[in-house]
Design a protein around this motif. Structure first.
Motif, PDB file in Angstrom:
ATOM      1  N   PHE A  50       0.829  -1.309  -0.022  1.00  0.00           N
ATOM      2  CA  PHE A  50       0.128   0.027   0.036  1.00  0.00           C
ATOM      3  C   PHE A  50       1.032   1.175  -0.031  1.00  0.00           C
ATOM      4  CE2 PHE A  50      -3.800  -2.675   1.319  1.00  0.00           C
ATOM      5  CZ  PHE A  50      -4.701  -2.010   0.605  1.00  0.00           C
ATOM      6  N   SER A  51       1.749   1.546   0.874  1.00  0.00           N
ATOM      7  CA  SER A  51       2.717   2.412   0.978  1.00  0.00           C
ATOM      8  C   SER A  51       3.453   2.604  -0.595  1.00  0.00           C
ATOM      9  CB  SER A  51       3.716   2.353   2.082  1.00  0.00           C
ATOM     10  OG  SER A  51       3.073   2.413   3.473  1.00  0.00           O
ATOM     11  N   ASP A  83       9.969   7.459   2.101  1.00  0.00           N
ATOM     12  CA  ASP A  83       9.033   6.465   2.449  1.00  0.00           C
ATOM     13  C   ASP A  83       8.924   5.272   1.460  1.00  0.00           C
ATOM     14  OD1 ASP A  83       8.088   7.713   4.834  1.00  0.00           O
ATOM     15  OD2 ASP A  83       6.730   8.834   3.756  1.00  0.00           O
ATOM     16  N   LEU A  84       9.145   5.742   0.100  1.00  0.00           N
ATOM     17  CA  LEU A  84       9.202   4.513  -0.914  1.00  0.00           C
ATOM     18  C   LEU A  84      10.369   3.739  -0.602  1.00  0.00           C
ATOM     19  CD1 LEU A  84       8.173   3.268  -3.511  1.00  0.00           C
ATOM     20  CD2 LEU A  84       9.388   4.898  -4.682  1.00  0.00           C
ATOM     21  N   LEU A  85      11.471   4.152  -0.639  1.00  0.00           N
ATOM     22  CA  LEU A  85      12.886   3.062  -0.247  1.00  0.00           C
ATOM     23  C   LEU A  85      12.554   2.413   1.144  1.00  0.00           C
ATOM     24  CD1 LEU A  85      15.549   5.877  -1.377  1.00  0.00           C
ATOM     25  CD2 LEU A  85      14.447   3.791  -2.596  1.00  0.00           C
ATOM     26  N   PHE A 273       2.273   7.949  15.196  1.00  0.00           N
ATOM     27  CA  PHE A 273       1.661   6.603  14.783  1.00  0.00           C
ATOM     28  C   PHE A 273       2.598   5.592  14.465  1.00  0.00           C
ATOM     29  CE2 PHE A 273      -0.995   4.035  11.934  1.00  0.00           C
ATOM     30  CZ  PHE A 273      -1.938   3.654  12.900  1.00  0.00           C
ATOM     31  N   SER A 274       3.293   6.235  13.389  1.00  0.00           N
ATOM     32  CA  SER A 274       4.240   5.236  12.919  1.00  0.00           C
ATOM     33  C   SER A 274       5.305   5.073  13.476  1.00  0.00           C
ATOM     34  CB  SER A 274       4.795   5.709  11.288  1.00  0.00           C
ATOM     35  OG  SER A 274       3.501   6.303  10.672  1.00  0.00           O
ATOM     36  N   ALA A 307       4.336   1.184  11.329  1.00  0.00           N
ATOM     37  CA  ALA A 307       5.248   1.606  10.710  1.00  0.00           C
ATOM     38  C   ALA A 307       5.429   1.340   9.191  1.00  0.00           C
ATOM     39  CB  ALA A 307       6.682   0.804  11.096  1.00  0.00           C
ATOM     40  N   MET A 308       4.914   0.249   8.731  1.00  0.00           N
ATOM     41  CA  MET A 308       4.759   0.194   7.366  1.00  0.00           C
ATOM     42  C   MET A 308       3.758   0.944   6.353  1.00  0.00           C
ATOM     43  SD  MET A 308       6.708  -2.453   6.763  1.00  0.00           S
ATOM     44  CE  MET A 308       7.702  -1.593   7.939  1.00  0.00           C
ATOM     45  N   SER A 309       2.755   1.416   7.183  1.00  0.00           N
ATOM     46  CA  SER A 309       1.671   2.270   6.665  1.00  0.00           C
ATOM     47  C   SER A 309       2.128   3.979   6.530  1.00  0.00           C
ATOM     48  CB  SER A 309       0.402   2.326   7.508  1.00  0.00           C
ATOM     49  OG  SER A 309       0.151   1.003   7.639  1.00  0.00           O
ATOM     50  N   GLN A 310       3.473   4.218   6.823  1.00  0.00           N
ATOM     51  CA  GLN A 310       4.067   5.378   6.837  1.00  0.00           C
ATOM     52  C   GLN A 310       3.904   6.133   5.593  1.00  0.00           C
ATOM     53  OE1 GLN A 310       7.447   7.143   9.390  1.00  0.00           O
ATOM     54  NE2 GLN A 310       8.032   6.715   7.573  1.00  0.00           N
TER      55      GLN A 310
END
Length: 368
Positions: A50-51, A83-85, A273-274, A307-310
């Motif tokens: 999703f990220s 965030d992508l990397l 949150f992240s 953490a994964m949704s950041q």
């Protein structure tokens, strides 16, 4: 005799019965956690995808529309790239994950080290974006959209560069000395490639290291992560509090103030949150290396989701804020063309209600 010699060399005075009990106990503990690690793996895969999709969508759009050099878009663009990397790195970790590993795995050590570097980079980029966002919104409040001095531009460019350079420099000792001394520790543990190790690499028990240098590297990497987290978190809280206090003392446009509050507080909330679960797990692992506490399972699930949704949440928040700003501009233009002008206080009341009622969240990508 050979077996006795080996035991004497290792300094182990353990009889066969106690050794067998220890092996069975460790195996039982590992089996009880396999379901947790497998669940974390699939949560990690889904949330990272999703990220990645959200980040790639924004990056492609920003490049195609040639808005990357915009003073408002550039800081968020680099945050999205970071965030992508990070999401890609953790996706690789989930793919590499295996239920059991029979040999030392330096790949997981290096994946976690690079992931920690990128994670720290997102902290700095988030702080930089909040800082730039506060300045940009203040200019909008003062009706001075084009007043950006050369000093501000240079500071912004330097902040963007340092947000990548500083994490890389901080990670060099972990990568160089860790690989040179083969400080892979418990990288043979099944969850060594998963996100549950963010902040503490793949080490469960520092005593597993065979030399003092590896223990220092582990303590160094953990300390760097926690220090950067508390530094950026404190800086964001102080800046947002000071900024909001300044906006409250300004009596220009209640709608603009609401948008400022919403944007600053939203990105601040996403940051905590992240990252809070990762920071809390890192602190717990400094004092409890065996992970027998059931609290770890809860935190593992929370961290795998948060953490994964950041990247996804940052892009969603950006779209949401841009829609609000677009609604504000539309209402301002409509009010200026009205033949019967309202009183100043009535304008503020009218504008604030229009944002809530007439400005629906339309999927208009032009707001980027």
């Amino acid at each position: 005799m050979a077996e006795m010699d080996v035991h004497s060399v290792l300094g182990l005075n353990m009889d066969s019965g106690s050794m067998e009990d220890a092996i069975l106990n460790n195996a039982t503990i590992a089996d009880s956690w396999k379901g947790v690690y497998l669940t974390v793996k699939w949560m990690q895969v889904v949330t990272t995808l999703f990220s990645i999709l959200a980040s790639v969508a924004f990056i492609v759009y920003a490049v195609v529309r040639r808005v990357v050099k915009s003073a408002e878009v550039r800081p968020f663009f680099y945050l999205t790239v970071s965030d992508l990397l990070l999401a890609i790195c953790w996706l690789i970790g989930a793919v590499v994950y295996r239920k059991s590993v029979c040999s030392r795995n330096p790949a997981c050590y290096n994946i976690q080290a690079v992931a920690q570097m990128l994670y720290i980079s997102t902290f700095f980029y988030t702080l930089n974006y909040i800082w730039e966002l506060g300045k940009s919104l203040k200019r909008k409040l003062d009706n001075d959209l084009h007043k950006i001095t050369s000093t501000e531009r240079n500071i912004g460019r330097a902040a963007i560069i340092l947000s990548s350079v500083v994490p890389a420099v901080l990670t060099v000792p972990t990568l160089y000395f860790g690989n040179k001394m083969e400080c892979y520790g418990n990288s043979t543990h099944p969850h060594s490639c998963l996100v549950v190790n963010a902040g503490s690499l793949v080490t469960l028990d520092p005593q597993a290291y065979t030399n003092g240098t590896c223990k220092i590297i582990h303590l160094y990497s953990t300390s760097v992560f926690l220090c950067v987290f508390f530094l950026t978190a404190t800086s964001m809280l102080v800046y947002v509090c000071v900024a909001l206090r300044g906006y409250y003392t300004n009596d220009k446009g209640w709608t603009a103030i609401n948008v400022m509050k919403m944007s600053l507080l939203l990105y601040l909330a996403i940051f905590f949150f992240s990252s809070v679960a990762a920071a809390l797990l890192t602190i717990l692992k400094l004092f409890d290396h065996e992970e027998k506490n059931e609290l770890y399972k809860v935190l593992y699930y929370i961290q795998a989701f948060t953490a994964m949704s950041q990247g996804f949440l940052n892009c969603l928040a950006y779209w949401f804020i841009q829609q609000r700003l677009q609604c504000l501009n539309e209402n301002s233009s409509h009010d200026m063309g009205t033949q019967t002008p309202l009183l100043s206080s009535q304008k503020r009341q009218y504008a604030s209600t229009q944002i809530a009622t007439n400005c629906a969240l339309r999927p208009d990508m032009s707001s980027f």
